[in-house]
Each structure stands twice: as C-alpha cells, then as structure tokens.
Design an enzyme around this catalytic site. Structure first.
Site, PDB file in Angstrom:
ATOM      1  N   THR A   1       0.822  -1.216   0.000  1.00  0.00           N
ATOM      2  CA  THR A   1       0.000   0.000   0.000  1.00  0.00           C
ATOM      3  C   THR A   1       0.849   1.257   0.000  1.00  0.00           C
ATOM      4  O   THR A   1       1.976   1.262   0.523  1.00  0.00           O
ATOM      5  CB  THR A   1      -0.915   0.019   1.246  1.00  0.00           C
ATOM      6  OG1 THR A   1      -1.569   1.288   1.348  1.00  0.00           O
ATOM      7  CG2 THR A   1      -0.133  -0.190   2.522  1.00  0.00           C
TER       8      THR A   1
ATOM      9  N   TYR B   1      -1.630   0.259  10.470  1.00  0.00           N
ATOM     10  CA  TYR B   1      -1.891  -0.435   9.206  1.00  0.00           C
ATOM     11  C   TYR B   1      -0.703  -0.299   8.263  1.00  0.00           C
ATOM     12  O   TYR B   1      -0.196  -1.292   7.721  1.00  0.00           O
ATOM     13  CB  TYR B   1      -3.165   0.100   8.553  1.00  0.00           C
ATOM     14  CG  TYR B   1      -3.316  -0.328   7.120  1.00  0.00           C
ATOM     15  CD1 TYR B   1      -3.497  -1.670   6.800  1.00  0.00           C
ATOM     16  CD2 TYR B   1      -3.259   0.597   6.075  1.00  0.00           C
ATOM     17  CE1 TYR B   1      -3.616  -2.069   5.473  1.00  0.00           C
ATOM     18  CE2 TYR B   1      -3.387   0.209   4.761  1.00  0.00           C
ATOM     19  CZ  TYR B   1      -3.557  -1.131   4.463  1.00  0.00           C
ATOM     20  OH  TYR B   1      -3.678  -1.526   3.152  1.00  0.00           O
TER      21      TYR B   1
END
Length: 324
Positions: A116, A140
């Site tokens: 990501t 995250y």
C-alpha cells in the site's frame, strides 16, 4: 500455473482471481471469510481457514501443490488499526509470517504481495516514487512495511522471490458485473458517494474544501481494481521470467479531487449528489498520487480503465445490483 490466492474472496483478491483465470491460470482461494465473500469465489476452489494455522496451511499446500502465492489477506481499516493495533499486528504480520513459513516448508518460492501507499506516510514530494522514504503514520501502514522487510529478509536467507505492489486508491468494479466492492463498514470515497446518490439519506461528506488544490478539495490517485488485478498477473510473469524482487507503485499518476468524484457520480447516475462540507480530518494531506513509471518499464503494465468516469460507471453498475 496453480496460484494460491490468499484473501481471494475479498475485493481486490477476487478480481485477481478473474484475471488469473482469464490468463489461463488456476486460482485456489484461501480466505477466512471475516471480510471476504463466498459468492465472490467463481474461478476455482475455496478453502476456508486462518493462515495463522500452519498445520491447516500445510494441508492446503499438499492438496493443491501451488507454484505461486498471491497474498491479499489483511485487515485494512486505518482508524481501527490505531484503536486496536494488536488485531492488525496479529493478522497482518503474524499471519503473514505463518504463510511465509508454510511456503518454505512446502518449497514454494514465489510471492506477490498486496502492499500500500500507506507505507510512505506523509510525503514532501510528489509524485510518490518507489524510493520515497517509507515512514508510515499508522499501524496499518507499519504492518505492510514490516511484511515488505520480512520478504526481503526471507529472500536473502532462503531465496524467496517476491514483488510488493503498493496500491494507491483501489476503486471501481468488474466491467462485466460479476464481482465488485462490498465492505462493512464502507470507508472508501467512491462507494460512499454512489450510495448517497442512489438512495435518500445523509449527504456525502467532503472533508476539507480549503486545501491548496485547484478546487480546494483533497487529491487522490484512483486506480481501477481490474487494472490492479492485471498488474498481479504481470508481476507473476515478471518473477517467473527471472525478474529481481522489488516493489512497484500501482497508480495512474493523475490525481482526482473529491469534487471531481462528486461530478462524475452525478453524471453517471443522472442525479445530483447531495454533499456536506465538513472540516478536514487530522492527518489528511492535500494530495497523494503515484509515479508508476517503474511498473510500465519492468512489468509492461499501464492502467486502461482508470479514468474517473469508467471507475464510477463500473462501480455504479455494481451497486445497482443486489448486494452480497
């Protein structure tokens, strides 16, 4: 190729399964179904279980003898990762180590990993390139960065061949309407905007309209989920062809504003999208978008469906269908 698709019942994983099938490969889906959808598994078998269970993983490897692994299984709610980091480190990091060790035990050495742009954190230079410093600002993002480091360490020690694909903003749905985006809760801007346009209720929220951007709203790089899926197949071909382990940004390089999303949703649905202007969210930068030249050069990949109208049109068609 027989490809073990971990998290293949989820949004991006299911689209990757369709792309693999279309390219003549056999996807085998492994998914806990915590966030995935059984109905999205259409192109191969489904094995339901938790990747932290090494014995169960060994049984799956023995049953199907996969040659490649694609790993999509992760919890991905940024806010939740801040309030419950233990959940994220256990699933995203410990679960991935369990998977990596099962690959070692079963002599599978090729891994495509769903990473990501959140690994970059707050950047000072745009567009974001692969060598931009990775300084995540939430758990995250840290979990994804840790896995990237794990893969590099497993490469040096054990010979793992890997690619990390750093997505920007995945959006849209399968152009043929077979699968699409269904999250609970939904946090992504485009499906939230579509939901506001298609049903009566609360207006769509624009978080910040006073940024130093052309129209005052935040800019993000939206990439069609089918373009992402195609990149996974190309990344697999790259590694099997002897390509060196590395990371690639997957984005368009062209940012889209929140107000441009509102306009596109209004055009496609034929209805005015009600929206409310609310203050900026803490930590939201004015602009984030990719430089994806490396993926074009080494993978031969370019997005072909990622103009905002195509993204919105495919998503609207999906959201007009009965939900999973």
């Amino acid at each position: 190729m027989r490809v073990l698709v971990v998290g293949g019942a989820g949004y991006i994983g299911s689209h990757a399964c369709k792309a693999l099938h279309k390219a003549g490969h056999q996807p085998i889906v492994v998914d806990s179904l915590v966030y995935g959808h059984k109905q999205a598994v259409k192109w191969g078998p489904l094995e339901v279980g938790d990747i932290s269970d090494g014995n169960w993983l060994d049984s799956v490897f023995a049953r199907y003898n996969p040659e490649v692994v694609m790993h999509f299984a992760a919890f991905a709610y940024v806010g939740e990762s801040v309030t419950d980091p233990a959940k994220y480190y256990h699933n995203n990091v410990s679960g991935t180590q369990s998977l990596l060790d099962a690959m070692r035990r079963n002599h599978v050495w090729t891994l495509i990993f769903s990473s990501t742009c959140a690994t970059y954190g707050e950047v000072t230079k745009l567009p974001i390139e692969e060598d931009t410093p990775q300084v995540p600002i939430n758990p995250y993002g840290y979990t994804k960065l840790i896995v990237e480091r794990m893969m590099a360490d497993y490469q040096r020690a054990y010979g793992l061949a890997w690619v990390a694909l750093r997505y920007f903003n995945a959006a849209g749905a399968d152009p043929e309407g077979e699968i699409g985006e269904s999250h609970d809760p939904e946090t992504h801007a485009i499906p939230l905007a579509i939901a506001a346009a298609l049903r009566s209720g609360d207006g769509f929220k624009v978080f910040g309209s006073d940024y130093e951007t052309p129209d005052g709203s935040a800019l993000r790089d939206y990439i069609h989920v089918s373009d992402l899926a195609d990149a996974h197949v190309k990344a697999m071909d790259y590694l099997l062809g002897g390509g060196a382990p590395t990371a690639f940004n997957l984005g368009t390089g062209t940012p889209t504003s929140v107000f441009e999303i509102i306009n596109a949703v209004s055009r496609v649905t034929g209805s005015n999208l009600p929206h409310d202007l609310v203050p900026r969210r803490a930590g939201d930068p004015p602009a984030l978008y990719a430089a994806a030249n490396k993926a074009k050069a080494l993978l031969g990949w370019e997005p072909t469906r990622s103009d905002i109208d195509t993204i919105v049109r495919t998503a609207v068609n999906w959201h007009r269908q009965p939900a999973y």
